[in-house]
Write an enzyme that holds these catalytic residues in place. Structure first.
Site, PDB file in Angstrom:
ATOM      1  N   GLN A  42     -14.463  13.446  26.146  1.00 61.06           N
ATOM      2  CA  GLN A  42     -15.464  12.684  25.383  1.00 61.06           C
ATOM      3  C   GLN A  42     -16.157  13.541  24.318  1.00 61.06           C
ATOM      4  N   TYR A  59     -19.210  21.267  41.832  1.00 64.69           N
ATOM      5  CA  TYR A  59     -19.272  21.250  40.361  1.00 64.69           C
ATOM      6  C   TYR A  59     -20.555  21.920  39.879  1.00 64.69           C
ATOM      7  N   LYS A 115     -21.025  25.318  37.630  1.00 64.16           N
ATOM      8  CA  LYS A 115     -21.743  25.349  36.338  1.00 64.16           C
ATOM      9  C   LYS A 115     -22.845  26.406  36.331  1.00 64.16           C
ATOM     10  N   SER A 152     -24.965  22.241  32.432  1.00 59.19           N
ATOM     11  CA  SER A 152     -25.239  20.868  32.866  1.00 59.19           C
ATOM     12  C   SER A 152     -26.538  20.735  33.651  1.00 59.19           C
ATOM     13  N   ILE A 155     -10.864  19.444  23.929  1.00 58.92           N
ATOM     14  CA  ILE A 155     -10.821  18.586  22.732  1.00 58.92           C
ATOM     15  C   ILE A 155     -10.447  17.144  23.089  1.00 58.92           C
ATOM     16  N   THR A 156      -9.673  16.958  24.173  1.00 57.53           N
ATOM     17  CA  THR A 156      -9.239  15.599  24.530  1.00 57.53           C
ATOM     18  C   THR A 156     -10.319  14.822  25.286  1.00 57.53           C
ATOM     19  N   LEU A 183     -15.929  23.324  26.062  1.00 56.00           N
ATOM     20  CA  LEU A 183     -16.245  22.018  26.658  1.00 56.00           C
ATOM     21  C   LEU A 183     -15.296  21.690  27.804  1.00 56.00           C
ATOM     22  N   ALA A 184     -14.274  22.495  28.007  1.00 56.19           N
ATOM     23  CA  ALA A 184     -13.300  22.181  29.061  1.00 56.19           C
ATOM     24  C   ALA A 184     -13.907  22.427  30.432  1.00 56.19           C
ATOM     25  N   ALA A 185     -13.610  21.523  31.350  1.00 52.40           N
ATOM     26  CA  ALA A 185     -14.061  21.683  32.737  1.00 52.40           C
ATOM     27  C   ALA A 185     -13.407  20.612  33.586  1.00 52.40           C
ATOM     28  N   GLU A 223     -26.712  19.104  36.157  1.00 48.35           N
ATOM     29  CA  GLU A 223     -26.323  19.137  37.572  1.00 48.35           C
ATOM     30  C   GLU A 223     -26.709  20.478  38.215  1.00 48.35           C
TER      31      GLU A 223
HETATM   32  P1  NDP Z   1     -14.499  15.263  29.950  1.00 50.71           P
HETATM   33  O1  NDP Z   1     -14.185  15.219  31.409  1.00 50.71           O
HETATM   34  O2  NDP Z   1     -14.422  14.012  29.147  1.00 50.71           O
HETATM   35  O3  NDP Z   1     -13.564  16.356  29.255  1.00 50.71           O
HETATM   36  C1  NDP Z   1     -13.208  17.540  29.894  1.00 50.71           C
HETATM   37  C2  NDP Z   1     -12.155  18.251  29.074  1.00 50.71           C
HETATM   38  O4  NDP Z   1     -11.753  19.451  29.754  1.00 50.71           O
HETATM   39  C3  NDP Z   1     -10.871  17.429  28.868  1.00 50.71           C
HETATM   40  O5  NDP Z   1     -10.406  17.628  27.562  1.00 50.71           O
HETATM   41  C4  NDP Z   1      -9.915  18.070  29.869  1.00 50.71           C
HETATM   42  O6  NDP Z   1      -8.552  17.919  29.525  1.00 50.71           O
HETATM   43  C5  NDP Z   1     -10.345  19.531  29.732  1.00 50.71           C
HETATM   44  N1  NDP Z   1      -9.840  20.358  30.824  1.00 50.71           N
HETATM   45  C6  NDP Z   1      -9.934  20.155  32.154  1.00 50.71           C
HETATM   46  N2  NDP Z   1      -9.345  21.141  32.833  1.00 50.71           N
HETATM   47  C7  NDP Z   1      -8.841  22.003  31.918  1.00 50.71           C
HETATM   48  C8  NDP Z   1      -8.120  23.219  31.997  1.00 50.71           C
HETATM   49  N3  NDP Z   1      -7.763  23.759  33.162  1.00 50.71           N
HETATM   50  N4  NDP Z   1      -7.790  23.846  30.839  1.00 50.71           N
HETATM   51  C9  NDP Z   1      -8.117  23.315  29.652  1.00 50.71           C
HETATM   52  N5  NDP Z   1      -8.792  22.167  29.507  1.00 50.71           N
HETATM   53  C10 NDP Z   1      -9.154  21.513  30.629  1.00 50.71           C
HETATM   54  O7  NDP Z   1     -15.967  15.906  29.831  1.00 50.71           O
HETATM   55  P2  NDP Z   1     -17.112  15.635  28.731  1.00 50.71           P
HETATM   56  O8  NDP Z   1     -16.518  15.598  27.392  1.00 50.71           O
HETATM   57  O9  NDP Z   1     -17.982  14.538  29.213  1.00 50.71           O
HETATM   58  O10 NDP Z   1     -17.983  16.967  28.904  1.00 50.71           O
HETATM   59  C11 NDP Z   1     -17.683  18.154  28.163  1.00 50.71           C
HETATM   60  C12 NDP Z   1     -18.235  19.367  28.888  1.00 50.71           C
HETATM   61  O11 NDP Z   1     -19.640  19.219  29.041  1.00 50.71           O
HETATM   62  C13 NDP Z   1     -17.695  19.568  30.306  1.00 50.71           C
HETATM   63  O12 NDP Z   1     -17.646  20.956  30.532  1.00 50.71           O
HETATM   64  C14 NDP Z   1     -18.752  18.950  31.201  1.00 50.71           C
HETATM   65  O13 NDP Z   1     -18.729  19.540  32.473  1.00 50.71           O
HETATM   66  C15 NDP Z   1     -20.009  19.301  30.422  1.00 50.71           C
HETATM   67  N6  NDP Z   1     -21.125  18.418  30.563  1.00 50.71           N
HETATM   68  C16 NDP Z   1     -20.968  17.073  30.340  1.00 50.71           C
HETATM   69  C17 NDP Z   1     -22.046  16.232  30.378  1.00 50.71           C
HETATM   70  C18 NDP Z   1     -21.917  14.775  30.146  1.00 50.71           C
HETATM   71  O14 NDP Z   1     -22.844  14.036  30.503  1.00 50.71           O
HETATM   72  N7  NDP Z   1     -20.840  14.298  29.535  1.00 50.71           N
HETATM   73  C19 NDP Z   1     -23.412  16.770  30.666  1.00 50.71           C
HETATM   74  C20 NDP Z   1     -23.456  18.197  30.836  1.00 50.71           C
HETATM   75  C21 NDP Z   1     -22.352  18.978  30.782  1.00 50.71           C
HETATM   76  P3  NDP Z   1      -7.699  16.619  29.994  1.00 50.71           P
HETATM   77  O15 NDP Z   1      -8.015  15.551  28.970  1.00 50.71           O
HETATM   78  O16 NDP Z   1      -6.315  17.112  29.946  1.00 50.71           O
HETATM   79  O17 NDP Z   1      -8.186  16.240  31.364  1.00 50.71           O
HETATM   80  P1  GDR Z   2     -22.948  12.636  37.221  1.00 52.95           P
HETATM   81  O1  GDR Z   2     -22.305  11.313  36.597  1.00 52.95           O
HETATM   82  O2  GDR Z   2     -22.533  12.870  38.612  1.00 52.95           O
HETATM   83  O3  GDR Z   2     -24.421  12.553  36.951  1.00 52.95           O
HETATM   84  O4  GDR Z   2     -22.272  13.770  36.342  1.00 52.95           O
HETATM   85  P2  GDR Z   2     -21.718   9.991  37.268  1.00 52.95           P
HETATM   86  O5  GDR Z   2     -21.729   8.960  36.188  1.00 52.95           O
HETATM   87  O6  GDR Z   2     -20.443  10.236  37.978  1.00 52.95           O
HETATM   88  O7  GDR Z   2     -22.819   9.613  38.393  1.00 52.95           O
HETATM   89  C1  GDR Z   2     -24.167   9.318  38.069  1.00 52.95           C
HETATM   90  C2  GDR Z   2     -24.874   8.736  39.285  1.00 52.95           C
HETATM   91  O8  GDR Z   2     -24.360   7.423  39.549  1.00 52.95           O
HETATM   92  C3  GDR Z   2     -24.192   7.275  40.954  1.00 52.95           C
HETATM   93  N1  GDR Z   2     -23.158   6.256  41.218  1.00 52.95           N
HETATM   94  C4  GDR Z   2     -21.865   6.330  40.902  1.00 52.95           C
HETATM   95  N2  GDR Z   2     -21.173   7.274  40.221  1.00 52.95           N
HETATM   96  C5  GDR Z   2     -19.849   7.046  40.004  1.00 52.95           C
HETATM   97  N3  GDR Z   2     -19.150   7.940  39.309  1.00 52.95           N
HETATM   98  N4  GDR Z   2     -19.219   5.925  40.456  1.00 52.95           N
HETATM   99  C6  GDR Z   2     -19.875   4.951  41.157  1.00 52.95           C
HETATM  100  O9  GDR Z   2     -19.293   3.953  41.566  1.00 52.95           O
HETATM  101  C7  GDR Z   2     -21.271   5.161  41.375  1.00 52.95           C
HETATM  102  N5  GDR Z   2     -22.234   4.419  41.972  1.00 52.95           N
HETATM  103  C8  GDR Z   2     -23.373   5.091  41.880  1.00 52.95           C
HETATM  104  C9  GDR Z   2     -23.788   8.665  41.427  1.00 52.95           C
HETATM  105  O10 GDR Z   2     -23.984   8.768  42.838  1.00 52.95           O
HETATM  106  C10 GDR Z   2     -24.701   9.536  40.586  1.00 52.95           C
HETATM  107  O11 GDR Z   2     -25.944   9.675  41.222  1.00 52.95           O
HETATM  108  C11 GDR Z   2     -22.094  13.624  34.937  1.00 52.95           C
HETATM  109  C12 GDR Z   2     -20.816  14.373  34.551  1.00 52.95           C
HETATM  110  O12 GDR Z   2     -20.522  14.112  33.196  1.00 52.95           O
HETATM  111  C13 GDR Z   2     -20.993  15.869  34.726  1.00 52.95           C
HETATM  112  O13 GDR Z   2     -19.855  16.546  34.209  1.00 52.95           O
HETATM  113  C14 GDR Z   2     -22.243  16.288  33.950  1.00 52.95           C
HETATM  114  O14 GDR Z   2     -22.467  17.671  34.085  1.00 52.95           O
HETATM  115  C15 GDR Z   2     -23.451  15.515  34.434  1.00 52.95           C
HETATM  116  O15 GDR Z   2     -23.203  14.140  34.239  1.00 52.95           O
HETATM  117  C16 GDR Z   2     -24.723  15.880  33.689  1.00 52.95           C
END
Ligand code: NDP
Ligand code: GDR
Length: 327
Positions: A12, A147, A151, A123, A9-10, A78-80, A125
């Site tokens: 994005q 990661y 997934k 994801s 919940i905390t 959504l946690a991860a 990924e």
């Molecule tokens: P965030 O990293 O913003 O949020 C992850 C959440 O998981 C946070 O609330 C975090 O808590 C919580 N968390 C981490 N570890 C634990 C644990 N051990 N127990 C309970 N909660 C935990 O991710 P997003 O909101 O971007 O993504 C949501 C989900 O979707 C994730 O599973 C991500 O892998 C997946 N995803 C995201 C994509 C994206 O582009 N955003 C694309 C595809 C999949 P805390 O705030 O305390 O760290």
């Molecule tokens: P990603 O997102 O790995 O796709 O995973 P991220 O924004 O970290 O990287 C995207 C691409 O950008 C390149 N990159 C950099 N990345 C980061 N973080 N920092 C840099 O300075 C930088 N420069 C270039 C990376 O190499 C990569 O190719 C996200 C996460 O939200 C996952 O949890 C989710 O599952 C996938 O998106 C879909």
């Protein structure tokens, strides 16, 4: 009034999904892990309307208690550990939360009430070194990071509980989605924040890794809508969600810096420190199944998304500068 539990919940997506479910009349229970300092920035505006419970994906008992106490109709996992680079530094932790954590939630649901509908945040990924372009629900997986591997486990255990126990368990294979609430270390937010800081004289340069990688980037607000829609279907299934467009990190920089009248070439420095041991070069979604079954489509274009994020970071830094002046 239906009840939904949201883990993460905390994060994005947790904050956007909570807003959506509240607007639909749900009782929303969010799961947050205990920290020495609360990190509720993204949900502060919702705290009067949601219940936040301590729980952790490492801990089976906390998940069982959650299901028993709150009797949810829907659970969104959504946690991860979601940051790809960290998954090479903490591969075992990533596996325990991002992979086995899914099994712990499914087990809690199975024991307490197998009729609870379950959403797993899978994801793009998982496609990693892609075996087909664009990627669909039928594209084979080839993950490129701990990661991504975790997934893939989460995806298949979700499918397995659906098939083994007839549970309503869906896997949403979401491509990258971003917003002003994106974590600061992910590349899009790092760029929007960097461009704003440089524009306002707070920094001179922005160090990035691979500028050539291409992603299918959409707006997180659109994607949580798809999560909810997946749980309203007659049958549980897997769905790919993305925009069908791909853009490079460099293009993101061009638009972000251009939006504040800067040339990214003057400020962005490539730093090999940010290269990954194994890269995902190109992702692009074919979300036509989601279009057909869910009626889902994205509403925010790539350029709109970039500008929305830069505008938000400009405002945030301007506010901070003003507050410092008056302090
Ligand atoms: P965030 O990293 O913003 O949020 C992850 C959440 O998981 C946070 O609330 C975090 O808590 C919580 N968390 C981490 N570890 C634990 C644990 N051990 N127990 C309970 N909660 C935990 O991710 P997003 O909101 O971007 O993504 C949501 C989900 O979707 C994730 O599973 C991500 O892998 C997946 N995803 C995201 C994509 C994206 O582009 N955003 C694309 C595809 C999949 P805390 O705030 O305390 O760290
Ligand atoms: P990603 O997102 O790995 O796709 O995973 P991220 O924004 O970290 O990287 C995207 C691409 O950008 C390149 N990159 C950099 N990345 C980061 N973080 N920092 C840099 O300075 C930088 N420069 C270039 C990376 O190499 C990569 O190719 C996200 C996460 O939200 C996952 O949890 C989710 O599952 C996938 O998106 C879909």
């Amino acid at each position: 009034m239906p009840t939904a539990i949201i883990t993460g919940i905390t994060g994005q997506d947790g904050s956007y999904l909570a807003e959506l479910l509240l607007s639909k009349g749900y009782k929303v229970v969010g799961v947050a892990r205990r920290a020495s300092t609360q990190n509720y920035e993204r949900i502060n505006h919702l705290l009067d309307n949601i219940t936040v419970i301590q729980g952790d994906l490492h801990d089976q008992g906390s998940l069982l208690a959650l299901m028993e106490e709150h009797k949810p109709d829907e659970v969104y996992n959504l946690a991860a550990q979601s940051f790809v680079p960290t998954s090479w530094n903490q591969p075992a932790l990533t596996g325990d939360v991002t992979a086995i954590g899914v099994t712990r939630i499914l087990e809690a649901i199975r024991y307490v009430n197998p009729k609870i509908r379950f959403y797993q945040a899978s994801s793009s990924e998982m496609f990693g070194k892609v075996l087909e372009t664009p990627q669909t629900e039928r594209t084979p997986f080839y993950p490129r990071s701990p990661y991504g591997v975790a997934k893939v486990y989460g995806h298949y255990i979700t499918v397995n509980y659906r098939e083994s126990f007839n549970m309503f368990a869906v896997s949403g294979i979401l491509f990258n989605h971003e917003s002003p609430r994106r974590g600061i270390e992910f590349v899009t937010r790092k760029i929007s924040d960097g461009a704003a800081r440089i524009k306002l004289g707070l920094a001179a340069e922005l160090r990035l890794g691979n500028l050539d990688s291409q992603r299918d980037w959409g707006f997180a607000g659109d994607y949580v809508q798809a999560m909810w829609q997946m749980l309203q279907q007659d049958q549980p299934d897997n769905f790919v969600i993305g925009t069908g467009e791909t853009h490079s990190v460099q293009e993101f920089c061009e638009i972000a810096f251009g939006h504040v009248n800067l040339d990214y070439k003057d400020h962005v420095k490539v730093d090999e420190k940010f290269y990954r041991p194994a890269e995902v070069d190109l992702l692009i979604a074919d979300a036509s199944k989601a279009g057909r079954f869910l009626g889902w489509e994205p509403t925010v274009s790539f350029a709109q998304l970039v500008r929305m994020m830069v505008d938000s970071d400009m405002k945030r830094h301007e506010k901070l500068i003003l507050a410092e002046k008056h302090a």
